[in-house]
Design an enzyme around this catalytic site. Sequence first.
Site, PDB file in Angstrom:
ATOM      1  N   GLY A  58      60.592 -13.374   1.290  1.00 35.50           N
ATOM      2  CA  GLY A  58      60.131 -14.462   2.130  1.00 35.50           C
ATOM      3  C   GLY A  58      59.270 -14.010   3.294  1.00 35.50           C
ATOM      4  N   ASP A  60      57.060 -11.396   3.160  1.00 35.51           N
ATOM      5  CA  ASP A  60      55.745 -11.032   2.627  1.00 35.51           C
ATOM      6  C   ASP A  60      55.581 -11.712   1.270  1.00 35.51           C
ATOM      7  OD1 ASP A  60      53.329  -9.843   2.122  1.00 35.51           O
ATOM      8  OD2 ASP A  60      54.120  -7.827   1.797  1.00 35.51           O
ATOM      9  N   LYS A  61      55.333 -13.019   1.297  1.00 37.44           N
ATOM     10  CA  LYS A  61      55.335 -13.807   0.056  1.00 37.44           C
ATOM     11  C   LYS A  61      54.256 -13.337  -0.907  1.00 37.44           C
ATOM     12  CE  LYS A  61      57.757 -17.734   1.660  1.00 37.44           C
ATOM     13  NZ  LYS A  61      58.938 -18.306   1.034  1.00 37.44           N
ATOM     14  N   ASN A 106      64.621 -22.428   7.752  1.00 36.68           N
ATOM     15  CA  ASN A 106      63.313 -22.547   7.109  1.00 36.68           C
ATOM     16  C   ASN A 106      63.359 -23.528   5.957  1.00 36.68           C
ATOM     17  OD1 ASN A 106      62.471 -21.289   4.283  1.00 36.68           O
ATOM     18  ND2 ASN A 106      64.232 -20.104   5.024  1.00 36.68           N
ATOM     19  N   GLY A 109      59.522 -23.775   1.219  1.00 36.30           N
ATOM     20  CA  GLY A 109      59.226 -24.388  -0.081  1.00 36.30           C
ATOM     21  C   GLY A 109      58.259 -23.564  -0.931  1.00 36.30           C
ATOM     22  N   PHE A 110      58.447 -22.234  -0.929  1.00 38.07           N
ATOM     23  CA  PHE A 110      57.661 -21.341  -1.798  1.00 38.07           C
ATOM     24  C   PHE A 110      56.154 -21.508  -1.597  1.00 38.07           C
ATOM     25  CE2 PHE A 110      61.149 -21.175  -5.366  1.00 38.07           C
ATOM     26  CZ  PHE A 110      61.920 -20.361  -4.557  1.00 38.07           C
ATOM     27  N   ASN A 168      65.136 -15.865  -8.507  1.00 38.41           N
ATOM     28  CA  ASN A 168      65.590 -16.691  -7.388  1.00 38.41           C
ATOM     29  C   ASN A 168      65.954 -18.082  -7.909  1.00 38.41           C
ATOM     30  OD1 ASN A 168      65.967 -18.152  -5.087  1.00 38.41           O
ATOM     31  ND2 ASN A 168      63.953 -17.737  -4.206  1.00 38.41           N
ATOM     32  N   SER A 171      67.075 -20.803  -3.695  1.00 41.82           N
ATOM     33  CA  SER A 171      66.406 -21.346  -2.511  1.00 41.82           C
ATOM     34  C   SER A 171      66.750 -22.827  -2.389  1.00 41.82           C
ATOM     35  CB  SER A 171      64.888 -21.197  -2.629  1.00 41.82           C
ATOM     36  OG  SER A 171      64.277 -22.022  -1.659  1.00 41.82           O
ATOM     37  N   ASN A 173      64.994 -24.995  -0.833  1.00 44.78           N
ATOM     38  CA  ASN A 173      63.802 -25.750  -0.452  1.00 44.78           C
ATOM     39  C   ASN A 173      62.928 -26.211  -1.613  1.00 44.78           C
ATOM     40  OD1 ASN A 173      64.441 -25.498   2.328  1.00 44.78           O
ATOM     41  ND2 ASN A 173      63.768 -23.364   2.218  1.00 44.78           N
ATOM     42  N   THR A 174      63.375 -25.962  -2.839  1.00 45.64           N
ATOM     43  CA  THR A 174      62.708 -26.515  -4.016  1.00 45.64           C
ATOM     44  C   THR A 174      63.737 -27.419  -4.683  1.00 45.64           C
ATOM     45  OG1 THR A 174      61.284 -24.589  -4.314  1.00 45.64           O
ATOM     46  CG2 THR A 174      61.691 -25.944  -6.273  1.00 45.64           C
ATOM     47  N   LYS A 204      69.588 -13.646  -7.552  1.00 44.93           N
ATOM     48  CA  LYS A 204      69.937 -13.958  -6.169  1.00 44.93           C
ATOM     49  C   LYS A 204      70.666 -15.291  -6.116  1.00 44.93           C
ATOM     50  CE  LYS A 204      67.956 -14.037  -1.530  1.00 44.93           C
ATOM     51  NZ  LYS A 204      66.756 -13.709  -0.735  1.00 44.93           N
ATOM     52  N   ASN A 233      71.219 -15.989  -0.555  1.00 44.76           N
ATOM     53  CA  ASN A 233      70.094 -16.723   0.007  1.00 44.76           C
ATOM     54  C   ASN A 233      70.548 -17.470   1.271  1.00 44.76           C
ATOM     55  OD1 ASN A 233      67.496 -17.973   0.119  1.00 44.76           O
ATOM     56  ND2 ASN A 233      67.357 -17.728  -2.099  1.00 44.76           N
ATOM     57  N   THR A 234      69.695 -18.344   1.783  1.00 47.13           N
ATOM     58  CA  THR A 234      70.033 -19.102   2.994  1.00 47.13           C
ATOM     59  C   THR A 234      71.067 -20.184   2.673  1.00 47.13           C
ATOM     60  OG1 THR A 234      68.151 -20.540   2.568  1.00 47.13           O
ATOM     61  CG2 THR A 234      67.791 -18.709   4.086  1.00 47.13           C
ATOM     62  N   GLY A 252      70.376 -15.518   9.281  1.00 50.16           N
ATOM     63  CA  GLY A 252      70.677 -14.806  10.518  1.00 50.16           C
ATOM     64  C   GLY A 252      72.158 -14.810  10.819  1.00 50.16           C
ATOM     65  N   TYR A 302      66.031  -9.991   7.100  1.00 52.31           N
ATOM     66  CA  TYR A 302      64.802 -10.658   7.501  1.00 52.31           C
ATOM     67  C   TYR A 302      64.946 -11.142   8.950  1.00 52.31           C
ATOM     68  CZ  TYR A 302      60.921 -14.117   7.260  1.00 52.31           C
ATOM     69  OH  TYR A 302      59.779 -14.838   7.480  1.00 52.31           O
TER      70      TYR A 302
HETATM   71  C1  LIG Z   1      61.182 -17.886   6.497  1.00 54.65           C
HETATM   72  C2  LIG Z   1      62.056 -17.447   5.369  1.00 54.65           C
HETATM   73  C3  LIG Z   1      61.549 -17.494   4.069  1.00 54.65           C
HETATM   74  C4  LIG Z   1      62.356 -17.086   3.001  1.00 54.65           C
HETATM   75  N1  LIG Z   1      61.834 -17.115   1.743  1.00 54.65           N
HETATM   76  C5  LIG Z   1      62.584 -16.665   0.707  1.00 54.65           C
HETATM   77  C6  LIG Z   1      62.053 -16.628  -0.606  1.00 54.65           C
HETATM   78  O1  LIG Z   1      60.886 -16.950  -0.839  1.00 54.65           O
HETATM   79  N2  LIG Z   1      62.863 -16.217  -1.616  1.00 54.65           N
HETATM   80  C7  LIG Z   1      64.171 -15.828  -1.388  1.00 54.65           C
HETATM   81  O2  LIG Z   1      64.876 -15.458  -2.326  1.00 54.65           O
HETATM   82  N3  LIG Z   1      64.686 -15.828  -0.152  1.00 54.65           N
HETATM   83  C8  LIG Z   1      63.921 -16.233   0.897  1.00 54.65           C
HETATM   84  N4  LIG Z   1      64.459 -16.221   2.160  1.00 54.65           N
HETATM   85  C9  LIG Z   1      65.869 -15.789   2.345  1.00 54.65           C
HETATM   86  C10 LIG Z   1      65.975 -14.324   2.740  1.00 54.65           C
HETATM   87  O3  LIG Z   1      65.422 -13.480   1.755  1.00 54.65           O
HETATM   88  C11 LIG Z   1      67.439 -13.932   2.991  1.00 54.65           C
HETATM   89  O4  LIG Z   1      68.171 -14.112   1.795  1.00 54.65           O
HETATM   90  C12 LIG Z   1      68.086 -14.779   4.083  1.00 54.65           C
HETATM   91  O5  LIG Z   1      67.176 -15.017   5.124  1.00 54.65           O
HETATM   92  C13 LIG Z   1      69.336 -14.112   4.670  1.00 54.65           C
HETATM   93  O6  LIG Z   1      69.021 -12.883   5.286  1.00 54.65           O
HETATM   94  P1  LIG Z   1      68.819 -12.723   6.894  1.00 54.65           P
HETATM   95  O7  LIG Z   1      69.986 -13.377   7.540  1.00 54.65           O
HETATM   96  O8  LIG Z   1      68.746 -11.246   7.140  1.00 54.65           O
HETATM   97  O9  LIG Z   1      67.544 -13.403   7.198  1.00 54.65           O
HETATM   98  C14 LIG Z   1      63.674 -16.623   3.245  1.00 54.65           C
HETATM   99  C15 LIG Z   1      64.162 -16.571   4.551  1.00 54.65           C
HETATM  100  C16 LIG Z   1      63.392 -16.968   5.602  1.00 54.65           C
HETATM  101  C17 LIG Z   1      63.931 -16.886   7.009  1.00 54.65           C
END
Ligand SMILES: Cc1cc2nc3c(=O)[nH]c(=O)nc-3n(C[C@H](O)[C@H](O)[C@H](O)COP(=O)(O)O)c2cc1C
Length: 350
Positions: A58, A60-61, A106, A109-110, A168, A171, A173-174, A204, A233-234, A252, A302
């Site tokens: 997420g 570096d998409k 966040n 949405g990919f 994945n 997520s 957001n999709t 994941k 994931n989130t 976080g 992240y």
């Molecule tokens: C802005 C943002 C975009 C993200 N995009 C993706 C994504 O495209 N694919 C994915 O599997 N996880 C995505 N994540 C989730 C992170 O890879 C990670 O699983 C999640 O943030 C928990 O780790 P952290 O608490 O260290 O951030 C995204 C997270 C954030 C904050």
Amino acid sequence: MALPAETAHSVVVSALRIVQATPVRRWLERGYRVADSGSLSQEVLGHTFANPVGLAAGFDKDGLVVPGMAALGFGWLEVGAVTPRPQRGNPRPRLFRYRKAESLENAMGFNNRGGDALSRQLARRHPAAAPLFVNLGKNRTTANERAVDDYLFLIERLSDRCDGFVLNVSSPNTPGLRDLQQDRTLGELVKRATAATAVPLLVKLSPDLAIDRARTIAARCVEAGAAGLILANTTTDYSLLPESRRMGGLSGRVLRERSVELLRGLAGDLFGRCLLVSVGGISSGRDAYARIRAGAHLVQLYTALVFQGPGLVKRIGRELAQLLSNDGFASIGEAAGADVAGRAGKGETT
Ligand SMILES: Cc1cc2nc3c(=O)[nH]c(=O)nc-3n(C[C@H](O)[C@H](O)[C@H](O)COP(=O)(O)O)c2cc1C
């Protein structure tokens, strides 16, 4: 006043893209190198990981800052999510900081430039300075019944361009994506995906699955050929952050406990049977060490990077090496799973 979160992120990526193409990159590499006493390095899935701390998906998409992020000390990198066709993602604003809680929300949405663009980008970047994984998503307009076609398209395009894939299906957001976590559907998806590539595939999962469901699903993934799991994931459990806007996934510090719980809940079954990667709320060497002892050979982050800045990976590496040494472990492999009940007799994963 601080820049809006997504603007700040774009500024950082643009700056890194410039810097990574200049001699300043070497200066970064020297400054942020993770002190290497040898204990942090390990062989996993056929590759050498100089340290276990990876950049989570997420950030570096589009794979634009692979050398730049490697220069900040990450032991491995995950780019994406990528979808077959380019897409804009959800309307802005869609990324929010909660400074006190050291958390983000966040609803991206990919947003990404699509599979062909990523393939071109990674042709210049792979092999990279650190093992490189690609996070695979499906386009929003692709029905779940056709999701497998999206994943197979990407695998076909990108198998020569990375060291591993991450499916994945988690997520938030999709719309409907997380429904792919039904164990039968997912088992079939994993089977077809792993049959289509020689590159290892991780799955994941969402932290919002009940532990028992997660155990069933994870077992199905491993039976179907997944090399490991990324947890997690989130979350959309907004009770973890009452001031949340309730429109995306939380990451976080608010995710930390839930992520550890999920790892603990799965490690009893899976440690030694597949690679476990822990992500969610990691912001210190102590956090990383706890995940390793709980059964993860690799970790990712992240959100903490956003709040703590670029020295974070180096700091985690130093703390982690110290913690391993304090407890008499010569390597991550020795410490991994130390807290997993019944670890004795289980083989190494890697
Ligand atoms: C802005 C943002 C975009 C993200 N995009 C993706 C994504 O495209 N694919 C994915 O599997 N996880 C995505 N994540 C989730 C992170 O890879 C990670 O699983 C999640 O943030 C928990 O780790 P952290 O608490 O260290 O951030 C995204 C997270 C954030 C904050």
